[in-house]
Design an enzyme around this catalytic site. Structure first.
Site, short mmCIF file in Angstrom:
data_model
loop_
_atom_site.label_atom_id
_atom_site.label_comp_id
_atom_site.label_asym_id
_atom_site.label_seq_id
_atom_site.Cartn_x
_atom_site.Cartn_y
_atom_site.Cartn_z
N LEU A 17 1.30 13.13 -5.52
CA LEU A 17 2.12 14.09 -4.69
C LEU A 17 2.90 14.91 -5.52
O LEU A 17 2.92 16.29 -5.15
CB LEU A 17 3.11 13.19 -4.08
CG LEU A 17 2.62 12.10 -2.99
CD1 LEU A 17 3.74 11.16 -2.41
CD2 LEU A 17 1.81 12.70 -2.07
N GLY A 75 7.98 9.51 -8.50
CA GLY A 75 7.46 8.66 -9.68
C GLY A 75 7.53 7.28 -9.13
O GLY A 75 8.26 6.60 -8.69
N SER A 113 7.64 4.29 1.49
CA SER A 113 6.17 4.38 1.93
C SER A 113 6.16 3.41 3.30
O SER A 113 6.83 2.57 3.55
CB SER A 113 5.49 3.44 0.84
OG SER A 113 3.93 3.38 1.29
N ASN A 114 4.96 3.72 3.95
CA ASN A 114 4.58 3.09 5.11
C ASN A 114 4.26 1.59 4.87
O ASN A 114 4.11 0.58 5.60
CB ASN A 114 3.38 3.62 5.65
CG ASN A 114 2.35 3.47 5.04
OD1 ASN A 114 1.44 2.43 5.46
ND2 ASN A 114 1.60 4.52 4.17
N HIS A 115 3.98 1.24 3.34
CA HIS A 115 3.75 0.04 3.12
C HIS A 115 4.94 -1.13 3.12
O HIS A 115 4.67 -2.12 3.06
CB HIS A 115 3.08 -0.14 1.68
CG HIS A 115 1.73 0.63 1.92
ND1 HIS A 115 0.63 -0.08 2.39
CD2 HIS A 115 1.36 1.79 1.51
CE1 HIS A 115 -0.39 0.87 2.41
NE2 HIS A 115 -0.03 2.07 1.97
N TYR A 138 3.97 -3.58 -4.05
CA TYR A 138 4.33 -2.14 -4.02
C TYR A 138 5.11 -1.93 -2.43
O TYR A 138 6.19 -1.30 -2.76
CB TYR A 138 2.85 -1.17 -4.00
CG TYR A 138 3.27 0.26 -3.48
CD1 TYR A 138 3.71 1.06 -4.30
CD2 TYR A 138 2.58 0.70 -2.21
CE1 TYR A 138 3.93 2.44 -3.81
CE2 TYR A 138 2.91 1.97 -1.98
CZ TYR A 138 3.41 3.20 -2.73
OH TYR A 138 3.70 4.02 -2.41
N LYS A 142 9.15 -0.54 -2.46
CA LYS A 142 9.73 0.52 -1.70
C LYS A 142 10.84 -0.05 -0.81
O LYS A 142 11.77 0.76 -0.53
CB LYS A 142 8.62 1.24 -0.97
CG LYS A 142 7.43 1.86 -2.02
CD LYS A 142 8.20 2.98 -2.74
CE LYS A 142 7.11 3.82 -3.31
NZ LYS A 142 7.82 5.04 -4.03
N SER A 167 0.17 8.70 4.75
CA SER A 167 -0.99 9.20 4.06
C SER A 167 -1.16 10.60 3.62
O SER A 167 -1.58 11.09 4.64
CB SER A 167 -2.23 8.51 4.62
OG SER A 167 -2.36 7.27 4.96
#
Ligand code: 15L
Length: 262
Positions: A17, A75, A113-115, A138, A142, A167
């Site tokens: 990104l 990062g 993140s969507n995760h 991960y 987040k 995404s």
């Protein structure tokens, strides 16, 4: 130098990104101080500087943030992986960033993140009020990052915009991304609005373009004045319909289909 002229510190500047968004942010008028643990790939954007640093090195991140006006935190270790892989860059890293923000009184624009919600099933529409269901270490890291942001706002008044990025690629690559895609220009404008907003407080915003198939709505975007301009809709019909399996069942996609770490 007035506060308005001060640079913005961007972490993860050499990552997927960062390398794309840095020139877009420079184009939107932000002076940038870039950092990452690997060299910046290619020429630096206009007016930018670069310094190599490890996110887990709190003293280095605090020193780099001195004289800046905000931190854009991109990062991280950004894939499915073990606890040990996320420990330094993500868990210690978010702590370094918020300590730097506290020490220098800075706003943070944080790449979440969507995760964080990956184990919610598709077909459900979520808002930011729905509980986290992380799909990986991960995603857990987040979710922790969002909680650190919440804590630093409640305890120290450090403002942050936490972008639950879907995404972010040049274009949607599969059926799932018809819901989750975020164009790079929409991401750059989201960061720009987050930096310019008068008083975001603690905010969570879904980082997706204007996709009619989106599963996510109800967030704090009005407070920062952001609306996406792009859409994945132009790609509808271009991908094969999904097969059965966890990858297609859950919102986090392939992260939900991978074997447990231990
Ligand atoms: C992410 O958070 C990852 O960084 C990226 O590589 C993609 O997997 C994306 O989510 C996604 O869910 O599509």
């Amino acid at each position: 130098m007035s506060q308005a002229d001060a640079p913005v510190l961007v972490t993860g500047a050499s990552g997927n990104l960062g390398r794309v968004v840095a020139p877009l942010l420079a184009g939107l008028g932000h002076r940038l101080r870039l950092t990452a643990n690997t060299p910046f790939p290619g020429p630096l954007p206009e007016g930018a500087s670069f310094a190599e640093a490890d996110l887990a090195d709190e003293a280095a991140i605090v020193a780099l943030a001195e004289g800046t006006r905000a931190i854009v935190h991109l990062g991280a270790y950004v894939d499915y992986g073990t606890f040990d892989l996320v420990l330094g860059p993500n868990l210690r890293g978010i702590h370094s960033v918020f300590e730097a923000a506290r020490r220098h009184g800075l706003r943070v624009v944080n790449a979440s993140s969507n995760h964080v919600i990956g184990f919610h099933e598709r077909g459900q529409t979520l808002s930011i009020a729905d509980p986290p269901r992380p799909d990986s270490y991960y995603g857990l890291s987040k979710a922790y990052g969002e909680l650190v942001a919440r804590y630093y706002f409640d305890r120290y008044g450090i403002e942050s915009v936490n972008m639950r990025i879907g995404s972010c690629f040049d274009e949607p690559r599969n059926e799932r991304m018809l819901a989750t895609w975020l164009s790079r220009p929409d991401l750059a404008r989201l960061i720009d609005c987050s930096l310019r907003a008068a008083a975001p407080g603690f905010a969570i915003v879904w980082g997706i373009s204007d996709n009619s198939r989106a599963w996510w709505e109800g967030d704090d975007r009005a407070r920062i004045g952001w609306a996406p301009r792009d859409s994945a809709d132009a790609w509808i019909g271009r991908f094969a319909e999904p097969a059965e399996g966890a990858t297609e069942r859950f919102q986090g996609g392939r992260f939900c289909d991978l074997p447990a770490d231990r």
